[in-house]
Scaffold this motif. Structure first.
Motif, PDB file in Angstrom:
ATOM      1  N   ILE A  19      11.698   4.108  -1.941  1.00  0.00           N
ATOM      2  CA  ILE A  19      12.788   3.711  -2.835  1.00  0.00           C
ATOM      3  C   ILE A  19      12.234   3.039  -4.084  1.00  0.00           C
ATOM      4  CG2 ILE A  19      14.833   2.232  -3.037  1.00  0.00           C
ATOM      5  CD1 ILE A  19      15.282   2.631  -0.046  1.00  0.00           C
ATOM      6  N   VAL A  20      11.137   2.286  -3.919  1.00  0.00           N
ATOM      7  CA  VAL A  20      10.517   1.593  -5.049  1.00  0.00           C
ATOM      8  C   VAL A  20       9.442   2.455  -5.710  1.00  0.00           C
ATOM      9  CG1 VAL A  20       9.182  -0.437  -5.743  1.00  0.00           C
ATOM     10  CG2 VAL A  20      10.965  -0.650  -3.999  1.00  0.00           C
ATOM     11  N   GLY A  21       8.583   3.056  -4.877  1.00  0.00           N
ATOM     12  CA  GLY A  21       7.414   3.746  -5.407  1.00  0.00           C
ATOM     13  C   GLY A  21       7.703   5.039  -6.142  1.00  0.00           C
ATOM     14  N   SER A  22       8.644   5.840  -5.639  1.00  0.00           N
ATOM     15  CA  SER A  22       8.894   7.154  -6.240  1.00  0.00           C
ATOM     16  C   SER A  22       9.375   7.065  -7.686  1.00  0.00           C
ATOM     17  CB  SER A  22       9.888   7.939  -5.382  1.00  0.00           C
ATOM     18  OG  SER A  22       9.346   8.178  -4.103  1.00  0.00           O
ATOM     19  N   PRO A  23      10.434   6.296  -7.982  1.00  0.00           N
ATOM     20  CA  PRO A  23      10.865   6.226  -9.386  1.00  0.00           C
ATOM     21  C   PRO A  23       9.843   5.548 -10.291  1.00  0.00           C
ATOM     22  CG  PRO A  23      12.132   4.696  -8.023  1.00  0.00           C
ATOM     23  CD  PRO A  23      11.342   5.554  -7.099  1.00  0.00           C
ATOM     24  N   PHE A  24       9.101   4.574  -9.749  1.00  0.00           N
ATOM     25  CA  PHE A  24       8.090   3.888 -10.550  1.00  0.00           C
ATOM     26  C   PHE A  24       6.976   4.854 -10.942  1.00  0.00           C
ATOM     27  CE2 PHE A  24       4.556   0.529 -10.681  1.00  0.00           C
ATOM     28  CZ  PHE A  24       4.809   0.236 -12.011  1.00  0.00           C
ATOM     29  N   GLY A  25       6.523   5.673  -9.974  1.00  0.00           N
ATOM     30  CA  GLY A  25       5.481   6.655 -10.269  1.00  0.00           C
ATOM     31  C   GLY A  25       5.937   7.686 -11.279  1.00  0.00           C
ATOM     32  N   ALA A  26       7.179   8.157 -11.129  1.00  0.00           N
ATOM     33  CA  ALA A  26       7.713   9.142 -12.071  1.00  0.00           C
ATOM     34  C   ALA A  26       7.808   8.552 -13.478  1.00  0.00           C
ATOM     35  CB  ALA A  26       9.086   9.615 -11.599  1.00  0.00           C
ATOM     36  N   TRP A  27       8.241   7.296 -13.571  1.00  0.00           N
ATOM     37  CA  TRP A  27       8.373   6.650 -14.878  1.00  0.00           C
ATOM     38  C   TRP A  27       7.013   6.489 -15.553  1.00  0.00           C
ATOM     39  CZ3 TRP A  27       6.591   1.738 -16.482  1.00  0.00           C
ATOM     40  CH2 TRP A  27       7.030   1.348 -17.754  1.00  0.00           C
ATOM     41  N   LEU A  28       5.993   6.104 -14.776  1.00  0.00           N
ATOM     42  CA  LEU A  28       4.667   5.902 -15.356  1.00  0.00           C
ATOM     43  C   LEU A  28       4.114   7.195 -15.944  1.00  0.00           C
ATOM     44  CD1 LEU A  28       2.934   3.543 -12.752  1.00  0.00           C
ATOM     45  CD2 LEU A  28       3.540   2.991 -15.107  1.00  0.00           C
ATOM     46  N   VAL A  29       4.251   8.299 -15.205  1.00  0.00           N
ATOM     47  CA  VAL A  29       3.714   9.566 -15.703  1.00  0.00           C
ATOM     48  C   VAL A  29       4.545  10.084 -16.867  1.00  0.00           C
ATOM     49  CG1 VAL A  29       3.129  11.931 -15.084  1.00  0.00           C
ATOM     50  CG2 VAL A  29       2.734  10.099 -13.467  1.00  0.00           C
TER      51      VAL A  29
ATOM     52  N   SER B  19       0.823  -1.209   0.000  1.00  0.00           N
ATOM     53  CA  SER B  19       0.000   0.000   0.000  1.00  0.00           C
ATOM     54  C   SER B  19       0.858   1.260   0.000  1.00  0.00           C
ATOM     55  CB  SER B  19      -0.920  -0.006   1.226  1.00  0.00           C
ATOM     56  OG  SER B  19      -1.717   1.160   1.267  1.00  0.00           O
ATOM     57  N   LEU B  20       1.941   1.266   0.787  1.00  0.00           N
ATOM     58  CA  LEU B  20       2.818   2.434   0.840  1.00  0.00           C
ATOM     59  C   LEU B  20       3.526   2.675  -0.489  1.00  0.00           C
ATOM     60  CD1 LEU B  20       4.436   2.100   4.386  1.00  0.00           C
ATOM     61  CD2 LEU B  20       2.807   3.834   3.626  1.00  0.00           C
ATOM     62  N   ILE B  21       3.906   1.598  -1.162  1.00  0.00           N
ATOM     63  CA  ILE B  21       4.499   1.757  -2.495  1.00  0.00           C
ATOM     64  C   ILE B  21       3.482   2.412  -3.428  1.00  0.00           C
ATOM     65  CG2 ILE B  21       5.301   0.497  -4.536  1.00  0.00           C
ATOM     66  CD1 ILE B  21       6.581  -1.527  -2.608  1.00  0.00           C
ATOM     67  N   GLY B  22       2.228   1.951  -3.333  1.00  0.00           N
ATOM     68  CA  GLY B  22       1.174   2.568  -4.129  1.00  0.00           C
ATOM     69  C   GLY B  22       0.972   4.033  -3.789  1.00  0.00           C
ATOM     70  N   ASP B  23       1.040   4.362  -2.485  1.00  0.00           N
ATOM     71  CA  ASP B  23       0.892   5.761  -2.067  1.00  0.00           C
ATOM     72  C   ASP B  23       1.989   6.633  -2.672  1.00  0.00           C
ATOM     73  OD1 ASP B  23      -1.257   4.954  -0.571  1.00  0.00           O
ATOM     74  OD2 ASP B  23      -0.177   4.940   1.338  1.00  0.00           O
ATOM     75  N   GLN B  24       3.213   6.112  -2.683  1.00  0.00           N
ATOM     76  CA  GLN B  24       4.324   6.865  -3.268  1.00  0.00           C
ATOM     77  C   GLN B  24       4.136   7.033  -4.770  1.00  0.00           C
ATOM     78  OE1 GLN B  24       7.060   8.413  -1.921  1.00  0.00           O
ATOM     79  NE2 GLN B  24       6.093   8.053   0.054  1.00  0.00           N
TER      80      GLN B  24
ATOM     81  N   GLY C 298       3.308   8.854 -19.865  1.00  0.00           N
ATOM     82  CA  GLY C 298       1.924   9.212 -20.145  1.00  0.00           C
ATOM     83  C   GLY C 298       0.917   8.211 -19.627  1.00  0.00           C
ATOM     84  N   GLN C 299       1.247   7.531 -18.534  1.00  0.00           N
ATOM     85  CA  GLN C 299       0.389   6.464 -18.023  1.00  0.00           C
ATOM     86  C   GLN C 299      -0.216   6.818 -16.663  1.00  0.00           C
ATOM     87  OE1 GLN C 299      -0.389   3.849 -19.821  1.00  0.00           O
ATOM     88  NE2 GLN C 299       0.969   4.464 -21.485  1.00  0.00           N
ATOM     89  N   LEU C 300      -0.840   7.996 -16.554  1.00  0.00           N
ATOM     90  CA  LEU C 300      -1.489   8.381 -15.299  1.00  0.00           C
ATOM     91  C   LEU C 300      -2.568   7.379 -14.885  1.00  0.00           C
ATOM     92  CD1 LEU C 300      -1.959  10.353 -12.967  1.00  0.00           C
ATOM     93  CD2 LEU C 300      -3.477  11.657 -14.483  1.00  0.00           C
ATOM     94  N   PRO C 301      -3.430   6.909 -15.805  1.00  0.00           N
ATOM     95  CA  PRO C 301      -4.429   5.907 -15.394  1.00  0.00           C
ATOM     96  C   PRO C 301      -3.793   4.633 -14.838  1.00  0.00           C
ATOM     97  CG  PRO C 301      -4.998   6.832 -17.533  1.00  0.00           C
ATOM     98  CD  PRO C 301      -3.619   7.310 -17.211  1.00  0.00           C
ATOM     99  N   VAL C 302      -2.663   4.223 -15.418  1.00  0.00           N
ATOM    100  CA  VAL C 302      -1.980   3.030 -14.913  1.00  0.00           C
ATOM    101  C   VAL C 302      -1.464   3.282 -13.499  1.00  0.00           C
ATOM    102  CG1 VAL C 302      -0.053   1.439 -15.262  1.00  0.00           C
ATOM    103  CG2 VAL C 302      -1.340   2.296 -17.227  1.00  0.00           C
ATOM    104  N   ALA C 303      -0.931   4.489 -13.264  1.00  0.00           N
ATOM    105  CA  ALA C 303      -0.443   4.832 -11.924  1.00  0.00           C
ATOM    106  C   ALA C 303      -1.579   4.769 -10.906  1.00  0.00           C
ATOM    107  CB  ALA C 303       0.183   6.226 -11.940  1.00  0.00           C
ATOM    108  N   LEU C 304      -2.739   5.310 -11.270  1.00  0.00           N
ATOM    109  CA  LEU C 304      -3.889   5.247 -10.366  1.00  0.00           C
ATOM    110  C   LEU C 304      -4.343   3.806 -10.160  1.00  0.00           C
ATOM    111  CD1 LEU C 304      -5.916   8.310 -11.717  1.00  0.00           C
ATOM    112  CD2 LEU C 304      -4.802   8.127  -9.492  1.00  0.00           C
ATOM    113  N   GLY C 305      -4.250   3.006 -11.219  1.00  0.00           N
ATOM    114  CA  GLY C 305      -4.603   1.597 -11.091  1.00  0.00           C
ATOM    115  C   GLY C 305      -3.670   0.856 -10.151  1.00  0.00           C
ATOM    116  N   VAL C 306      -2.382   1.201 -10.191  1.00  0.00           N
ATOM    117  CA  VAL C 306      -1.405   0.580  -9.288  1.00  0.00           C
ATOM    118  C   VAL C 306      -1.751   0.884  -7.835  1.00  0.00           C
ATOM    119  CG1 VAL C 306       1.007   0.669  -8.523  1.00  0.00           C
ATOM    120  CG2 VAL C 306       0.477   0.518 -10.959  1.00  0.00           C
ATOM    121  N   VAL C 307      -2.135   2.131  -7.565  1.00  0.00           N
ATOM    122  CA  VAL C 307      -2.514   2.509  -6.196  1.00  0.00           C
ATOM    123  C   VAL C 307      -3.752   1.728  -5.760  1.00  0.00           C
ATOM    124  CG1 VAL C 307      -2.934   4.432  -4.645  1.00  0.00           C
ATOM    125  CG2 VAL C 307      -1.692   4.821  -6.756  1.00  0.00           C
TER     126      VAL C 307
END
Length: 409
Positions: free
Chosen positions: A161-171, A32-37, A174-183
């Protein structure tokens, strides 16, 4: 309140710590915390692309302000309903909100969508944070509580350490919906982990107070005012949080620019601190009770003050990075010790309220630290502002030592 009610509020854990249950809960929290990041980085990055600095400010405030305000009610709700009820309901609502946001983002992404989701996420996280903070004392015995909190700290340090770079890469892709889906998936995993494990945590059985919820928002301050030991431990955490807030956030880039170092220096120093904090929490988990919590709390608090001052005096980036790693180790040792002693000192029937105040110490002091230290840096220099702010850290071990001299109730 009767002794029966207190026992029901926090039942005595079994002699053998249920590490399998602890592992399930913390594993779910980690996902959940990775998703929050992922969400936070994705929301801020997407807002910057859509609306620039103004949009970033709106999203950040929309998440942080409701979260801080909701924590006040979250502690009261935890004490009234029990952590299981609060956590299952808030997590379920989060899943629904994020699922709807994911669908909308597929066709109509906008800054206002991000603001709305950030506000709801912040409020729901604020309501649930105090309840999660009460789970370890309800699941793990006294001597093993420090170890459980150390493992929890490791999980919390690992998530960015895991969530921050993953979120930045997704956006960036151009994958904002995917990022929201991950959360959303992260929340589902957390719910599936919480539901079976928290069945054994009984709800409070005391008679309802009859006082409306909004009139109980001051319960945390009343608790701290009436309990000297708890108040001193709270002030210890507040001093350390205040000392960290400006130097390790806006102060670090300002200092790096002032010294003419590359922007990558900020990432290096933060990475060294994060690695050290993860290692410190790991050491704390391995050591367990072989080193008393009191020694870890006071000793690491002194180390934090010394190292923060040392960082601003560092003659080179390499020295600052080494000191930052050592600072992280002290932070990783201090955090679990502080939380454990605070939990042990808190009244069992008001543990949620107590944990809400401790969480607010970290979130609530940041804006004041940013404003005061930033103003001082503008009037003098970044080095002086950093040093003055760092000196506040020494208030942490001083007040902690005073608290430890007070016998447990």
């Amino acid at each position: 309140m009767s002794q029966t009610t207190v026992s029901d509020a926090r039942p005595s854990p079994p002699r053998r710590p249920p590490w399998s249950r602890v592992g399930i809960v913390l594993g779910g929290q980690g996902v959940s915390l990775i998703g929050d990041q992922v969400f936070f980085i994705a929301a801020v990055w997407a807002a910057a692309q859509m609306g620039g600095t103004t949009a970033v400010t709106l999203v950040t405030l929309a998440e942080s302000v409701p979260r801080a305000l909701a924590m006040i009610f979250g502690g009261v709700l935890c004490d009234a309903l029990g952590p299981r009820v609060v956590l299952l309901r808030t997590t379920s609502v989060r899943i629904a909100v994020l699922a709807v946001a994911t669908v909308i983002a597929l066709t109509s992404p906008s800054v206002w969508l991000l603001v709305a989701v950030a506000a709801l996420e912040g409020a729901l996280l604020g309501l649930g944070t105090p309840s999660f903070g009460t789970l370890m004392p309800r699941m793990v015995g006294g001597e093993q509580l420090g170890r459980a909190n150390s493992v929890r700290t490791m999980v919390a340090r690992f998530a960015p350490i895991v969530g921050s770079p993953f979120g930045a890469w997704l956006v960036a892709e151009g994958q904002l919906p995917v990022a929201l889906g991950v959360v959303t998936v992260g929340c589902v995993v957390a719910l599936l982990c919480l539901a079976p494990v928290t069945k054994e945590i009984s709800a409070p059985t005391g008679a309802p107070s009859g006082v409306p919820m909004w009139k109980r928002t001051g319960d945390g301050l009343k608790l701290l005012r009436s309990d000297r030991k708890l108040r001193l431990l709270f002030l210890s955490a507040l001093c350390l949080d205040f000392a960290f807030a400006w130097p390790m956030n806006p102060g670090l880039p300002v200092l790096v620019i002032d010294r003419g170092w590359a922007v990558s220096a900020v990432g290096l120093v933060i990475a060294c601190w994060a690695g050290g904090a993860l290692a410190g929490a790991g050491i704390s988990a391995v050591v367990g009770e072989r080193v008393p919590l009191s020694i870890r709390l006071v000793g690491s608090g002194i180390g934090i003050g010394v190292l923060l001052v040392g960082m601003v005096l560092a003659p080179s980036l390499a020295v600052m990075a080494v000191l930052s790693a050592a600072l992280g180790v002290c932070s990783g040792l201090n955090g679990p010790a502080a939380v454990t002693l605070y939990q042990k000192a808190a009244p069992a029937d008001r543990l949620g309220t107590a944990m809400a105040m401790l969480a607010l110490a970290g979130i609530g002091c940041a804006p004041f630290a940013y404003a005061l230290s930033g103003a001082l840096a503008g009037l003098t220099s970044p080095e002086l502002a950093w040093a003055v702010t760092a000196l506040v850290a020494f208030g942490g071990p001083i007040t902690a030592a005073r608290a430890l001299r007070i016998p447990s109730a």
